[in-house]
Design a protein around this motif. Structure first.
Motif, PDB file in Angstrom:
ATOM      1  N   PHE A 124      39.588  26.836 -41.342  1.00 37.42           N
ATOM      2  CA  PHE A 124      38.408  26.544 -40.544  1.00 37.42           C
ATOM      3  C   PHE A 124      37.800  25.355 -40.275  1.00 37.42           C
ATOM      4  N   PHE A 125      38.114  24.421 -41.673  1.00 37.20           N
ATOM      5  CA  PHE A 125      37.436  23.099 -41.713  1.00 37.20           C
ATOM      6  C   PHE A 125      38.212  22.431 -40.229  1.00 37.20           C
ATOM      7  N   LEU A 128      36.875  23.132 -36.806  1.00 38.72           N
ATOM      8  CA  LEU A 128      35.415  23.072 -36.692  1.00 38.72           C
ATOM      9  C   LEU A 128      35.619  21.817 -36.814  1.00 38.72           C
ATOM     10  N   LEU A 209      37.283  37.650 -35.671  1.00 38.80           N
ATOM     11  CA  LEU A 209      36.542  37.208 -37.512  1.00 38.80           C
ATOM     12  C   LEU A 209      36.334  35.734 -37.157  1.00 38.80           C
ATOM     13  N   SER A 212      33.599  35.412 -33.991  1.00 36.28           N
ATOM     14  CA  SER A 212      32.706  35.843 -34.472  1.00 36.28           C
ATOM     15  C   SER A 212      31.721  34.249 -35.517  1.00 36.28           C
ATOM     16  N   GLY A 213      32.667  34.279 -36.480  1.00 36.96           N
ATOM     17  CA  GLY A 213      32.232  32.848 -37.143  1.00 36.96           C
ATOM     18  C   GLY A 213      31.659  32.161 -36.478  1.00 36.96           C
ATOM     19  N   PHE A 216      28.577  32.427 -34.453  1.00 36.77           N
ATOM     20  CA  PHE A 216      27.647  32.947 -35.553  1.00 36.77           C
ATOM     21  C   PHE A 216      26.997  31.868 -35.779  1.00 36.77           C
ATOM     22  N   LEU A 217      27.913  30.558 -35.929  1.00 31.89           N
ATOM     23  CA  LEU A 217      27.285  28.871 -36.332  1.00 31.89           C
ATOM     24  C   LEU A 217      27.102  28.324 -35.345  1.00 31.89           C
ATOM     25  N   GLY A 218      27.460  28.552 -34.384  1.00 28.08           N
ATOM     26  CA  GLY A 218      26.841  28.072 -33.042  1.00 28.08           C
ATOM     27  C   GLY A 218      27.596  27.365 -32.324  1.00 28.08           C
ATOM     28  N   LEU A 219      29.260  27.526 -32.991  1.00 29.88           N
ATOM     29  CA  LEU A 219      29.958  26.557 -32.622  1.00 29.88           C
ATOM     30  C   LEU A 219      31.150  27.199 -31.982  1.00 29.88           C
ATOM     31  N   LEU A 232      24.072  38.271 -33.473  1.00 29.88           N
ATOM     32  CA  LEU A 232      24.361  37.797 -34.846  1.00 29.88           C
ATOM     33  C   LEU A 232      23.160  36.709 -35.219  1.00 29.88           C
ATOM     34  N   GLY A 250      26.843  43.379 -36.040  1.00 26.19           N
ATOM     35  CA  GLY A 250      27.852  42.923 -37.198  1.00 26.19           C
ATOM     36  C   GLY A 250      29.176  44.649 -37.305  1.00 26.19           C
ATOM     37  N   ILE A 253      31.571  44.143 -34.453  1.00 30.94           N
ATOM     38  CA  ILE A 253      32.947  43.224 -34.649  1.00 30.94           C
ATOM     39  C   ILE A 253      33.397  43.757 -36.569  1.00 30.94           C
ATOM     40  N   LEU A 254      33.320  44.469 -37.158  1.00 32.84           N
ATOM     41  CA  LEU A 254      33.278  45.594 -38.040  1.00 32.84           C
ATOM     42  C   LEU A 254      34.548  46.837 -37.671  1.00 32.84           C
TER      43      LEU A 254
END
Lengths: 278, 340
Positions: A124-125, A128, A209, A212-213, A216-219, A232, A250, A253-254
């Motif tokens: 994830f790092f 990003l 997933l 969507s993450g 969600f973070l705007g990235l 979300l 949510g 996505i689930l």
């Protein structure tokens, strides 16, 4: 043969449930322009943050946009990103895994060390960081997710190639003078396909997933383009006033991720009689 | 044992070099050089700050020299200073000429993330091991089937969505738990006891949510490990000797089933560190994840590179510890008879 496997997998009720969920999601996404009751991007200042009603099944957001319509169009993005990202990672994984497993020696060493290194960077790092240096866009998200998730497939294909290349039919073909390319594409790859398919189906679950993450973070997918993740984001913003902005995306996505996981595990069970994981 | 450990430690060196190469490559992904990129995203980026970037990464020198100089600074744990937050040092604190100590950003953030993840891991293990054993002993019965269903949901639920729902339910609708930060605003004025209560109530959601979503994987792993072990000959022997079911499961089987868990915990470290981005952003916890996210948003490159490198180094260290622990626990590994 492949067809029988699908039939066998779908006789497992969990896998069938997964298959149906995914089909319904795809159908809704494809028919979005015809089903959506409103323009997903149309502002309506008279309809800001309305709770779900007959006019707006899933309520409206902070700009008065219809959440149900945005969910339908957002589904297109989430499903597309999942498929393309996994397509990229699977393609890379097949090529590298085949090279490592077929040629062995230093090729194998180099590729496997690269896999080890990639696995030790928190993915994830890594994603990003790449996005920090590029611009977030749908194309970039798909490429970045694809480029950071090929390691599992590589290991899988390599292991299949290593075990298959000692089998009689491969040795026989080699003795008869088959060239490398023929051995790889006619014998080894087709016989490794089933585990690759299972891993790809499970991979889509992970990619959906991830996307969507990120959104969600705007990235990830950028506004005004709708995606389940960025609806979300609004949900978090308005968490005090508008639960519907958090609940429905949510759940979508689930359900989608669950669908892919159920189908993937069902296929795995159907393809591997020894498998006890369910 | 010593020989194995030394070999394992030396193995980290080429891995670290590989990681540094990949990080360096990412930095050069940006079209043009990164100073253009910074200017494109941050209209406030002055020519002065762009010059600083060029100096920091020696962008005017050939690429091989740039990498060499960068690697040299990495080895000295020098990640430079942040652009965004008044020149705070990225990793370790520094003392200036007046003797004022400035804490490093990673130095401050890392203990918080480690604490949350270790607490979460402890909770995951205390729940996952009994659940996995139960599922294996009641294989294909209703207990196993409910655990399997729970696992599927655990694998599929987006952690940030679960966080939002619980934030709404526990924090907004009922006001039982605080929804952001590590402390309340009046923390300084509370008694020691109330401070402790305050800290714990702030930690409940950020610790429990990741451990619930991590539960599925570990439970499934324990279950499959138990199933494998319970089919082994020595278990049949133990039962044939007339040992009680409890002794067979908890003394003979469990130990062997749990061994590979050491490796799995080691392998889960990058996921835990990476996963902290979303959890810490949602709950406004000033750990590594939040630090990284803020740095990405502000294009604070020294911090991005610092967290990326330290995060990877921690993963390597975690895997190293897991491998050594495994070798200590399983004599076959350290004698090189079998692996994994």
């Amino acid at each position: 043969m492949q067809k029988n496997i699908l039939v066998k997998a779908l006789s497992n009720p969990l896998a069938l449930a997964g298959f149906i969920i995914i089909m319904v999601m795809f159908l809704l996404a494809m028919l979005a322009p015809w089903i959506a009751p409103y323009d997903p991007d149309a502002f309506d200042v008279k309809a800001i943050l309305l709770s779900p009603s007959w006019q707006h099944w899933m309520g409206t957001d902070g700009l008065g946009r219809d959440v149900f319509s945005r969910m339908l169009f957002g589904g297109r993005i989430s499903l597309l990103v999942g498929l393309v990202a996994v397509g990229i990672s699977t393609a890379i994984g097949i090529v590298l895994g085949a090279l490592a497993g077929y040629y062995r020696g230093w090729v194998d060493t180099v590729i496997m060390r690269l896999v080890d290194i990639m696995l030790s960077i928190p993915s994830f790092f890594l994603i990003l960081a790449v996005i920090a240096f590029l611009t977030p866009s749908i194309i970039n998200i798909m490429i970045v997710i694809g480029l950071t998730s090929w390691m599992g497939v590589t290991r899988l294909v390599r292991a299949e190639f290593l075990s298959l290349s000692n089998r009689e039919f491969v040795l026989a073909s080699r003795t008869l003078g088959a060239k490398d390319m023929r051995l790889i594409f006619i014998h080894l790859l087709p016989n490794s396909l089933t585990p690759i398919i299972v891993s790809a189906v499970l991979g889509v679950a992970g990619a959906v997933l991830l996307e969507s993450g990120l959104s969600f973070l705007g990235l990830g997918v950028q506004a005004p383009q709708a995606s389940w993740g960025n609806i979300l984001t609004d949900g978090k913003e308005y968490i005090q006033f508008a639960w519907w902005l958090s609940l429905y995306p949510g759940m979508a996505i689930l359900l989608t991720v669950l669908g892919y996981n159920l189908l993937g595990e069902g296929l795995r069970d159907a393809l591997d009689p020894r498998s006890q994981s369910s | 044992m010593l020989k194995y450990s030394i070999k394992r430690v030396l193995w980290m060196i080429p891995m670290l070099i590989g990681i540094s190469l990949i990080s360096f490559f990412i930095m050069h992904l940006a079209p043009g050089d990164i100073t253009n990129n910074e200017a494109a995203f941050n209209p406030k980026a002055s020519e002065e700050s762009r010059q600083k970037l060029r100096e920091l990464y020696n962008l005017d020198k050939p690429i091989i020299v740039q990498y060499g100089l960068w690697l040299k600074r990495m080895v000295q744990f020098d990640f430079g200073n942040s652009f965004a937050t008044h020149q705070k040092p990225v990793f370790l604190g520094t003392t200036d000429t007046d003797g004022n100590y400035t804490k490093g950003m990673i130095e401050e953030a890392l203990p918080i993330t480690l604490m949350i993840n270790l607490l979460g891991l402890a909770i995951t293990l205390t729940l996952a091991i009994p659940l996995g054993i139960l599922a294996a002993r009641k294989y294909q019965r209703w207990q196993d089937k409910s655990i399997t269903l729970f696992n599927f949901i655990g694998f599929s639920i987006p952690g940030f969505w679960l966080s939002l729902l619980l934030m709404y339910w526990l924090g907004v609708a009922n006001n039982w738990l605080p929804i952001s930060g590590l402390h309340s605003l009046n923390y300084e004025n509370l008694s020691t006891w109330d401070q402790l209560k305050d800290s714990i109530s702030h930690l409940i959601m950020p610790v429990i949510i990741p451990s619930v979503t991590g539960l599925a994987g570990i439970t499934l792993f324990v279950k499959n490990g138990m199933l494998d072990v319970l089919n082994q000959d020595y278990i049949t022997t133990a039962r044939a000797k007339g040992l009680g079911e409890h002794t067979v499961v908890y003394t003979h089987a469990l130990r062997n089933a749990l061994l590979p868990l050491i490796t799995i915990i080691g392998l889960s470290i990058p996921g835990l560190i990476g996963g902290s981005v979303i959890a810490e952003t949602i709950f406004a916890i000033p750990g590594m994840g939040k630090l990284f996210y803020d740095a990405v948003l502000m294009r604070d490159f020294p911090v991005v590179m610092g967290v990326l490198t330290i995060g990877s180094a921690l993963t390597l260290l975690g895997n190293l510890l897991a491998d050594i622990a495994y070798a200590l626990a399983d004599p076959r590994v350290r004698r090189g008879v079998a692996r994994g």
